[in-house]
Write a protein that holds these residues in place. Structure first.
Motif, PDB file in Angstrom:
ATOM      1  N   ASP A 147       0.904  -1.135  -0.257  1.00  5.69           N
ATOM      2  CA  ASP A 147       0.125   0.210  -0.128  1.00  5.69           C
ATOM      3  C   ASP A 147       0.859   1.359   0.083  1.00  5.69           C
ATOM      4  O   ASP A 147       0.245   2.436   0.069  1.00  5.69           O
ATOM      5  CB  ASP A 147      -0.847  -0.175   1.252  1.00  5.69           C
ATOM      6  N   GLY A 148       2.281   1.057   0.058  1.00  7.94           N
ATOM      7  CA  GLY A 148       2.966   2.270  -0.117  1.00  7.94           C
ATOM      8  C   GLY A 148       3.191   3.084   1.167  1.00  7.94           C
ATOM      9  O   GLY A 148       3.795   4.020   1.186  1.00  7.94           O
ATOM     10  N   ARG A 149       2.782   2.451   2.432  1.00  7.41           N
ATOM     11  CA  ARG A 149       2.810   3.311   3.455  1.00  7.41           C
ATOM     12  C   ARG A 149       4.102   2.989   4.295  1.00  7.41           C
ATOM     13  O   ARG A 149       4.372   3.658   5.296  1.00  7.41           O
ATOM     14  CB  ARG A 149       1.765   2.959   4.368  1.00  7.41           C
ATOM     15  N   TYR A 150       4.763   1.862   4.290  1.00  2.92           N
ATOM     16  CA  TYR A 150       5.964   1.444   4.840  1.00  2.92           C
ATOM     17  C   TYR A 150       7.153   1.017   3.958  1.00  2.92           C
ATOM     18  O   TYR A 150       6.842   0.539   2.741  1.00  2.92           O
ATOM     19  CB  TYR A 150       5.754   0.491   5.779  1.00  2.92           C
ATOM     20  N   ILE A 151       8.273   1.380   4.271  1.00  6.13           N
ATOM     21  CA  ILE A 151       9.437   1.032   3.647  1.00  6.13           C
ATOM     22  C   ILE A 151      10.590   0.072   4.286  1.00  6.13           C
ATOM     23  O   ILE A 151      10.553   0.488   5.606  1.00  6.13           O
ATOM     24  CB  ILE A 151      10.429   2.255   2.941  1.00  6.13           C
ATOM     25  N   VAL A 152      10.900  -0.998   4.011  1.00  6.61           N
ATOM     26  CA  VAL A 152      11.745  -1.664   4.544  1.00  6.61           C
ATOM     27  C   VAL A 152      13.210  -1.710   3.910  1.00  6.61           C
ATOM     28  O   VAL A 152      13.356  -1.999   2.613  1.00  6.61           O
ATOM     29  CB  VAL A 152      11.405  -3.248   4.620  1.00  6.61           C
ATOM     30  N   ALA A 153      14.341  -1.477   4.634  1.00  8.48           N
ATOM     31  CA  ALA A 153      15.735  -1.615   3.908  1.00  8.48           C
ATOM     32  C   ALA A 153      16.517  -2.527   4.704  1.00  8.48           C
ATOM     33  O   ALA A 153      16.204  -2.732   5.929  1.00  8.48           O
ATOM     34  CB  ALA A 153      16.123  -0.243   4.208  1.00  8.48           C
ATOM     35  N   GLY A 154      17.602  -2.901   4.211  1.00  3.56           N
ATOM     36  CA  GLY A 154      18.525  -3.912   4.935  1.00  3.56           C
ATOM     37  C   GLY A 154      19.620  -3.595   4.302  1.00  3.56           C
ATOM     38  O   GLY A 154      20.101  -2.804   3.510  1.00  3.56           O
ATOM     39  N   GLY A 155      20.846  -4.133   5.014  1.00  5.03           N
ATOM     40  CA  GLY A 155      22.246  -3.622   4.704  1.00  5.03           C
ATOM     41  C   GLY A 155      23.341  -4.428   5.535  1.00  5.03           C
ATOM     42  O   GLY A 155      23.347  -5.471   6.237  1.00  5.03           O
ATOM     43  N   GLU A 156      24.254  -3.534   5.598  1.00  8.41           N
ATOM     44  CA  GLU A 156      25.511  -3.988   6.328  1.00  8.41           C
ATOM     45  C   GLU A 156      25.527  -3.952   7.739  1.00  8.41           C
ATOM     46  O   GLU A 156      26.527  -4.458   8.635  1.00  8.41           O
ATOM     47  CB  GLU A 156      26.836  -3.272   5.790  1.00  8.41           C
ATOM     48  N   ASP A 157      24.317  -3.410   8.466  1.00  5.04           N
ATOM     49  CA  ASP A 157      24.415  -3.718   9.960  1.00  5.04           C
ATOM     50  C   ASP A 157      23.408  -4.979  10.385  1.00  5.04           C
ATOM     51  O   ASP A 157      23.124  -4.945  11.491  1.00  5.04           O
ATOM     52  CB  ASP A 157      23.527  -2.386  10.261  1.00  5.04           C
ATOM     53  N   ASP A 158      23.323  -5.817   9.377  1.00  5.87           N
ATOM     54  CA  ASP A 158      22.639  -7.158   9.436  1.00  5.87           C
ATOM     55  C   ASP A 158      21.238  -6.874  10.152  1.00  5.87           C
ATOM     56  O   ASP A 158      20.565  -7.832  10.483  1.00  5.87           O
ATOM     57  CB  ASP A 158      23.350  -7.851  10.670  1.00  5.87           C
ATOM     58  N   LEU A 159      20.540  -5.693   9.977  1.00  3.61           N
ATOM     59  CA  LEU A 159      19.255  -5.459  10.313  1.00  3.61           C
ATOM     60  C   LEU A 159      18.392  -5.367   9.314  1.00  3.61           C
ATOM     61  O   LEU A 159      18.934  -4.718   8.072  1.00  3.61           O
ATOM     62  CB  LEU A 159      19.209  -4.294  11.495  1.00  3.61           C
ATOM     63  N   VAL A 160      17.256  -5.501   9.496  1.00  8.06           N
ATOM     64  CA  VAL A 160      15.925  -5.000   8.615  1.00  8.06           C
ATOM     65  C   VAL A 160      15.302  -3.769   9.486  1.00  8.06           C
ATOM     66  O   VAL A 160      15.215  -3.760  10.514  1.00  8.06           O
ATOM     67  CB  VAL A 160      15.029  -6.084   8.125  1.00  8.06           C
ATOM     68  N   THR A 161      15.030  -2.676   8.698  1.00  4.49           N
ATOM     69  CA  THR A 161      14.619  -1.388   9.488  1.00  4.49           C
ATOM     70  C   THR A 161      13.286  -1.092   8.635  1.00  4.49           C
ATOM     71  O   THR A 161      13.182  -0.961   7.298  1.00  4.49           O
ATOM     72  CB  THR A 161      15.722  -0.243   9.278  1.00  4.49           C
TER      73      THR A 161
END
Length: 631
Positions: free
Chosen positions: A273-287
């Motif tokens: 629905d375009g309300r949230y964005i999830v990003a991941g990377g070199e901190d081993d986390l999903v944000t």
């Protein structure tokens, strides 16, 4: 790579896993790879990527799959959970010399059973437009590498367009192309169109139409991935400098930013629905980042190494119908101003708007669950549920509330409503119990609700985009309303000078002792993380040139709304965390009846959703048979 040793259990590859909706099973006969099925020696090669398209043919078998392995590119009919893969008959196979395919994307608008438009990006910077059904190569863009010499990191058709596409490079630049235009025989000359905080957009000066139409310069170092919002109006960019930047695409205006906890961001995706964005990377986390509030609302910790792909599962994301009054995490005034002044105006009127609605005085919640997944270099697949206890905290700002542990519910929220509304999700999102610290909470309250122009809520989001946590930031510059005179405001922000070469050493003297100590105190496993991507020398140069500024950014952003401390936002626990490959995972795609993963060895795996294994239409080839023949 996963650690060697550690016992048999540690290295056992899972072929099925269970969630609350049932059992997902690996279909071994639906595995796609190179025809000889030999594992690819992946050292030093680009990640395996997978693209799908549906050509709507009459047979009901319209799915097509494309994947790259090393120098090779394959195009097959994808039979999914229905039939075993016949690897001896690729529709098209290409082997490239001197360069490797790095990414690709189909245009769903123009796809037919007779013709598809496939864009392929390469490690030397070129972009090829091919038709693997007709076996044609229609055009090669950036052929002489006059536009950009660095590796193509991401290529996407612009949503709703049959001719426009966007290409990102490890140089940190993005280029907008039109398939009808040529690239010219000389290097393009650019003219500044718009400039904002750590980004600039240039148009190509030319007497006749030529590519690129636009050049975006975003952040420091490589631009690792971008993703268009479901409505095509916004663009989320994940960069090696650790910043997520979200732009209004047509107006090239910065909507908001987020900073990783550590290192670069490698992947990004939007909720359906375009309300949230999830990003991941070199901190081993999903944000998880809220589009409307422009802030981090949760992090997820389950991976032991870099997160390479994040993706929402549109089939498992669910919302219970209901239409109570809407409430954002800010005040009601903020919500109405957001609607009136256009940040998410379209979303407020869309059918999906019920996903963000909840009555703050009524104890009956709208039952919302977003499902998303992630895969990483630790060879693990994680599935996550984002539930309403995270999405709709009852107090005005989640910074000031005590986060409760959903599993034990030891300390109910201050409003008197217990957390029992989410216990139906069993092992979904466990929120870490923390102590309601005051100082950072106060800082963030002032950042998000008291700065800016009270008559218009758009400038009030500006401090969220600032890399430095001062509250006296100018309210001009990169605000969405200042499109008329944005290029003249480049001196207003300190960070604008960061992408000018002379600004690299500006913050080099800042001490990092506090942030280092902070990192060590966290229970944050880094035992599988690699030091640097060792792909191309240009990437190394980019990383080195921006490392000093990046370190200063970390010191300045930690504890602000850009990058809250660990204890300031809920920490999600994965529903499922399974080792499913021998090599690092590079693909995760959710389809209607299955999910698809791929690893660096070149094996593309199909996992049947619960109850979908029976769709396999072969009598002699039951779902549990390890060796499959094509029927």
């Amino acid at each position: 790579m996963a650690a060697e040793g550690g016992g048999k259990e540690m290295n056992e590859i899972k072929t099925q896993f269970t969630t609350r909706e049932g059992v997902y099973k690996l279909l071994t006969h639906s595995e796609y790879s190179r025809p000889n099925r030999v594992p690819f020696n992946s050292q030093g090669s680009n990640p395996v990527k997978v693209s799908f398209v549906n050509v709507n043919d009459q047979s009901g078998n319209g799915d097509r799959i494309c994947f790259n392995v090393g120098r090779e590119l394959y195009f097959y009919i994808y039979k999914g959970v229905r039939k075993a893969a016949d690897l001896s008959k690729p529709i098209d196979k290409r082997i490239y010399k001197g360069t490797q395919p790095t990414c690709h994307d189909f245009n769903p608008l123009t796809a037919t059973a007779e013709s598809v438009s496939l864009l392929v990006g390469f490690s030397a910077g070129q972009v090829q437009l091919i038709d693997p059904i007709k076996k044609e190569t229609s055009k090669l863009f950036n052929e002489e590498r006059l536009i950009d010499k660095s590796r193509v990191t991401c290529v996407r058709w612009v949503p709703g367009s049959e001719s426009l596409f966007l290409v990102a490079h490890s140089s940190g630049n993005m280029y907008l192309y039109n398939v009808e235009n040529t690239c010219g025989t000389t290097a393009p000359h650019y003219q500044l169109l718009k400039q904002g905080e750590n980004y600039a957009v240039h148009t190509c000066k030319s007497k006749s139409a030529r590519n690129p139409l636009l050049r975006w310069t975003v952040g420091e170092g490589a631009l690792n991935e971008f993703a268009f919002s479901p409505d095509g109006k916004y663009l989320a960019c994940a960069s090696q400098d650790g910043f997520l930047r979200v732009f209004g695409f047509d107006a090239a205006e910065l909507h908001g930013t987020m900073k990783s906890y550590f290192g670069g961001l490698l992947c990004v995706c939007w909720s359906p629905d375009g309300r949230y964005i999830v990003a991941g990377g070199e901190d081993d986390l999903v944000t998880v980042w809220s589009f409307s509030d422009c802030r981090v609302i949760a992090r997820g910790h389950g991976h032991k190494s870099w997160v390479s792909v994040v993706a929402f599962d549109h089939c498992t994301t669910s919302v219970e119908d209901g239409d109570p009054p809407a409430e954002f995490s800010g005040s009601d005034e903020d919500f109405h101003e957001h609607i009136h002044f256009g940040v998410g105006r379209e979303r407020a009127n869309s059918a999906h708007s019920r996903l963000s609605k909840r009555n703050s005085t009524d104890s009956r919640p709208v039952s919302v669950t977003y499902r998303f997944g992630s895969v990483g270099q630790d060879t693990q697949l994680c599935l996550w549920d984002l539930t309403e206890d995270i999405l709709f905290p009852h107090l005005p700002l989640s910074r000031t509330r005590t986060h409760t542990n959903v599993m034990s519910a030891t300390s109910p929220p201050a409003t008197g409503q217990t957390s029992t509304t989410t216990t139906t999700a069993t092992t979904t999102a466990t929120v870490s119990t923390t102590n309601p610290s005051g100082t950072n909470g106060k800082d963030n309250v002032s950042n998000s609700s008291t700065t800016g122009n009270p008559a218009n809520s758009i400038p009030s989001t500006l401090p969220r985009s600032n890399s430095l946590p001062h509250s006296s930031a100018p309210t001009g510059g990169s605000t969405p309303n200042s499109n008329t005179d944005s290029s003249s405001t480049k001196g207003n922000s300190i960070i604008d000078s960061a992408f000018i070469a002379t600004g690299v050493s500006k913050f080099a003297t800042l001490s990092l002792h506090d942030s280092r100590k902070e990192r060590h105190e966290k229970d944050h496993k880094r035992n599988h993380s690699m030091g640097h991507i060792s792909s191309k020398s240009s990437d190394k140069l980019n990383q080195l040139s921006s490392s000093r500024t990046a370190k200063a950014e970390v010191a300045k952003t930690l504890g602000t709304i850009l990058c809250p401390r660990m204890e300031e936002v809920p920490m999600l626990e994965p529903l499922v965390c399974k080792k499913i490959a021998h090599e690092r995972l590079t693909v995760l795609i959710f389809l209607e009846d299955c999910l698809v993963t791929a690893c660096q060895e070149g094996f593309v795996c199909t996992w049947a959703r619960p109850g979908k294994v029976g769709l396999l239409s072969s009598q002699n080839n039951p779902a549990n048979s390890p060796s499959g023949t094509v029927v």
